[in-house]
Design an enzyme around this catalytic site. Structure first.
Site, short mmCIF file in Angstrom:
data_model
loop_
_atom_site.label_atom_id
_atom_site.label_comp_id
_atom_site.label_asym_id
_atom_site.label_seq_id
_atom_site.Cartn_x
_atom_site.Cartn_y
_atom_site.Cartn_z
N LYS A 10 0.88 -1.16 -0.04
CA LYS A 10 -0.12 -0.05 0.04
C LYS A 10 0.66 1.03 0.05
CE LYS A 10 -3.51 -2.96 2.18
NZ LYS A 10 -4.73 -2.78 2.90
N HIS A 106 -8.32 -3.20 -6.23
CA HIS A 106 -8.35 -3.29 -4.78
C HIS A 106 -9.49 -2.38 -4.11
CE1 HIS A 106 -7.34 -2.98 -0.51
NE2 HIS A 106 -6.25 -4.12 -0.90
N GLU A 184 -10.96 -10.48 -1.04
CA GLU A 184 -10.85 -9.67 0.13
C GLU A 184 -11.99 -8.76 0.64
OE1 GLU A 184 -6.47 -8.33 0.23
OE2 GLU A 184 -7.34 -6.75 -1.22
N GLY A 249 -1.79 -7.41 3.72
CA GLY A 249 -1.25 -6.03 3.88
C GLY A 249 -0.18 -5.74 5.01
P1 13P Z 1 -4.53 -6.41 5.75
O1 13P Z 1 -3.58 -7.70 5.72
O2 13P Z 1 -3.73 -5.34 6.45
O3 13P Z 1 -5.71 -6.56 6.44
O4 13P Z 1 -4.61 -5.92 4.15
C1 13P Z 1 -5.13 -6.61 3.26
C2 13P Z 1 -5.19 -6.05 2.01
O5 13P Z 1 -5.85 -5.19 1.76
C3 13P Z 1 -4.17 -6.70 1.04
O6 13P Z 1 -4.61 -6.14 -0.22
#
Ligand code: 13P
Length: 274
Positions: A10, A106, A184, A249
């Site tokens: 991110k 995403h 997700e 993430g």
């Molecule tokens: P987290 O693993 O921080 O919950 O994020 C997941 C994500 O958005 C991966 O693209």
């Protein structure tokens, strides 16, 4: 099928120095793991990280001789190459910087940048035209989950793939190698809340059937789970044959937790040869 464990960094880390420190950590542990690899643990999962565009070339250069791949987090919807699109980065530009894959769709892009069906159709088309493979992200919000709309929402999001194949049927033959779906649930991202493994498994089965219905595919499509995956819960997801890996993430920002998740999926692969 070899599992995939992908780190979505991110908008992190903040500085080049921190990026290099994370890479130092990742590379030293992956190298040490390679050296210690025994016959029994030979099966390894595919590993990939998706840094910010500003760090893409550095990450690519540093990972060049390693087993880790490099992905972009997005590409421009407007042009696959160049143009007057201030702030955008094209599929050609991220590929030139070293990405071989890109994330698309995403939920944070859908939420903060209002990415629509047509926008994502353009992005998919641009990515494939520039020989980038795609991790296409889908998932329902908390409200949609509470209203039992998960499959309905996912079907709408997956219809972008159907429309792409109608426009470019030649992609069909290589789709299972060039496309990964990441499921997700929006409510599980960064919250510590996760669906049960049984729920994820059922949803993945639905996704695989739906995508197979778009195209006469030789292999089933790879489907990853993402949302609060960490070193403690990875093993339970890895044990399910419908879950082909994880999109991670927060836990991908530390080499320790990222590689513990990778180990869980490598181990499950070795045990079940799934
Ligand atoms: P987290 O693993 O921080 O919950 O994020 C997941 C994500 O958005 C991966 O693209």
């Amino acid at each position: 099928m070899q599992a995939w464990v992908i780190g979505n960094w991110k908008q992190n880390p903040a500085t080049s120095q921190e990026v290099n420190a994370l890479l130092d950590d990742l590379l030293s542990r992956v190298d040490a793991g390679e050296r210690a690899k025994t016959q029994a643990s030979k099966t390894q999962c595919h590993l990939m990280v998706a840094p910010s565009n500003i760090h893409l070339a550095t990450v690519h250069t540093r990972l060049a001789n390693s087993a880790l791949l490099c992905a972009a987090q997005d590409v421009s919807a407007h042009s696959e190459s160049t143009g007057a699109y201030t702030g955008d980065c094209s599929a050609q530009q991220v590929a030139d910087a070293g990405a071989t894959w890109t994330l698309l769709g995403h939920s944070e892009r859908r939420q903060y940048h209002n990415e629509s069906h047509n926008c994502l159709l353009n992005k998919l088309s641009h990515a494939f035209s520039q020989n980038l493979s795609v991790v296409f992200c889908i998932g329902e919000t908390q409200e949609q989950y509470d209203n039992n709309q998960t499959f309905e929402i996912i079907d709408t999001q997956l219809s972008v793939i159907k429309d792409l194949l109608a426009q470019q049927p030649d992609i069909t033959a290589s789709l299972s190698e060039r496309l990964i779906i990441a499921y997700e649930p929006v409510w599980a991202i960064g919250t510590g809340k996760v669906p049960t493994v049984a729920e994820v498994s059922k949803t993945h089965q639905h996704i695989k059937q739906t995508v197979a219905g778009f195209a006469d595919m030789a292999d089933t499509v790879t489907v990853l789970y993402g949302g609060s995956v960490n070193a403690d819960n990875a093993e339970s997801f890895a044990a399910d044959t419908m879950i082909d890996g994880a999109l991670v993430g927060g836990a991908s920002l530390k080499a320790d937790s990222f590689l513990a998740i990778a180990d869980a999926f490598s181990q499950a692969d070795t045990e079940s040869n799934k």
